[in-house]
Write a protein that holds these residues in place. Structure first.
Motif, PDB file in Angstrom:
ATOM      1  N   ARG A  20     -57.252 -22.292  23.567  1.00 21.75           N
ATOM      2  CA  ARG A  20     -58.470 -22.577  22.792  1.00 21.75           C
ATOM      3  C   ARG A  20     -59.569 -23.116  23.695  1.00 21.75           C
ATOM      4  N   ALA A  21     -59.206 -24.040  24.574  1.00 19.16           N
ATOM      5  CA  ALA A  21     -60.205 -24.633  25.477  1.00 19.16           C
ATOM      6  C   ALA A  21     -60.794 -23.589  26.422  1.00 19.16           C
ATOM      7  N   ALA A  22     -59.975 -22.625  26.842  1.00 15.84           N
ATOM      8  CA  ALA A  22     -60.434 -21.588  27.774  1.00 15.84           C
ATOM      9  C   ALA A  22     -61.061 -20.404  27.054  1.00 15.84           C
ATOM     10  N   GLY A  23     -60.917 -20.351  25.733  1.00 17.54           N
ATOM     11  CA  GLY A  23     -61.474 -19.246  24.968  1.00 17.54           C
ATOM     12  C   GLY A  23     -60.748 -17.934  25.191  1.00 17.54           C
ATOM     13  N   THR A  42     -45.747 -19.158  17.496  1.00 16.51           N
ATOM     14  CA  THR A  42     -46.185 -19.049  16.110  1.00 16.51           C
ATOM     15  C   THR A  42     -45.489 -20.036  15.179  1.00 16.51           C
ATOM     16  N   ASP A  43     -44.531 -20.799  15.706  1.00 17.53           N
ATOM     17  CA  ASP A  43     -43.977 -21.919  14.939  1.00 17.53           C
ATOM     18  C   ASP A  43     -45.024 -23.016  14.747  1.00 17.53           C
ATOM     19  N   VAL A  44     -46.045 -23.004  15.580  1.00 18.79           N
ATOM     20  CA  VAL A  44     -47.108 -24.010  15.514  1.00 18.79           C
ATOM     21  C   VAL A  44     -48.163 -23.539  14.514  1.00 18.79           C
ATOM     22  N   ALA A  45     -48.419 -24.347  13.511  1.00 15.58           N
ATOM     23  CA  ALA A  45     -49.430 -24.005  12.507  1.00 15.58           C
ATOM     24  C   ALA A  45     -50.779 -23.791  13.176  1.00 15.58           C
ATOM     25  N   GLY A  46     -51.479 -22.756  12.740  1.00 12.07           N
ATOM     26  CA  GLY A  46     -52.806 -22.471  13.279  1.00 12.07           C
ATOM     27  C   GLY A  46     -52.810 -21.630  14.529  1.00 12.07           C
ATOM     28  N   SER A  47     -51.657 -21.165  14.969  1.00  9.42           N
ATOM     29  CA  SER A  47     -51.582 -20.402  16.223  1.00  9.42           C
ATOM     30  C   SER A  47     -52.235 -19.030  16.140  1.00  9.42           C
ATOM     31  N   SER A  48     -52.527 -18.564  14.934  1.00  5.57           N
ATOM     32  CA  SER A  48     -53.076 -17.214  14.785  1.00  5.57           C
ATOM     33  C   SER A  48     -54.463 -17.050  15.390  1.00  5.57           C
ATOM     34  N   ASP A  49     -55.146 -18.154  15.685  1.00  6.14           N
ATOM     35  CA  ASP A  49     -56.453 -18.032  16.333  1.00  6.14           C
ATOM     36  C   ASP A  49     -56.329 -17.711  17.815  1.00  6.14           C
ATOM     37  N   VAL A  50     -55.135 -17.815  18.369  1.00  3.99           N
ATOM     38  CA  VAL A  50     -54.914 -17.615  19.804  1.00  3.99           C
ATOM     39  C   VAL A  50     -53.883 -16.526  20.088  1.00  3.99           C
TER      40      VAL A  50
END
Length: 165
Positions: A20-23, A42-50
């Motif tokens: 996220r920090a590196a875009g 993908t076990d981490v919630a919100g991972s779909s943005d990355v």
């Protein structure tokens, strides 16, 4: 993979935060880990943005058809090799549109041979700076342990790749 064999979730969280920090976005191409790297992310919630996606390419035909691995590379080096790991990572990056991709191909066990022993895993990493690979000899720890250590190593490689962009 039993909960005790799962990688520390903070490692996956660190990979995602760094992306996220590196875009940048990431993709996986997995053989011996069978999707466990993508699952850890993908076990981490919100991972779909990355995380854009992953390809499980267990057979050589899948490596060729889904990731664009060259048949002559497979013939010359075998599926468990750095050249194949590199082509798998590049294929995942190209096909899924990710700036960063990781691949795993190896012999989790049981079995292996004198030339390709149980516990050998080849990793490929593609970034905008190019593609690298490495081989790790985890040893004959058993299938579950080799796969668990491979996932942790792949996440570490991803974190390092993103942090050095």
């Amino acid at each position: 993979m039993p909960p005790s064999a799962r990688p520390d979730p903070s490692l996956a969280q660190a990979v995602l935060a760094a992306c996220r920090a590196a875009g940048v976005c990431i993709a996986t191409a997995e053989s011996c880990t069978g999707g466990l790297v993508a699952a850890a992310l993908t076990d981490v919630a919100g991972s779909s943005d990355v995380v854009l996606g992953g390809v499980i390419s267990y057979s050589n035909a899948a490596k060729v058809n889904l990731l664009g691995v060259q048949a002559d590379t497979l013939d010359a080096h075998g599926a468990v090799s750095e050249p194949v790991a590199q082509q798998m990572a590049r294929g995942a990056s190209d096909r899924l549109g990710a700036e960063i991709a990781i691949s795993t191909t190896g012999i989790a066990g049981p079995g292996g041979s004198e030339h390709k022993p149980e516990g050998r895993v080849c990793f490929g990493v593609t970034t905008p700076k190019g593609t690298t690979s490495e081989t790790v000899e985890f040893g004959p720890l058993g299938r579950e342990a080799v796969r668990a250590r491979s996932v942790e190593h792949a996440l570490t490689l991803l974190l390092t790749a993103v942090e050095t962009l």
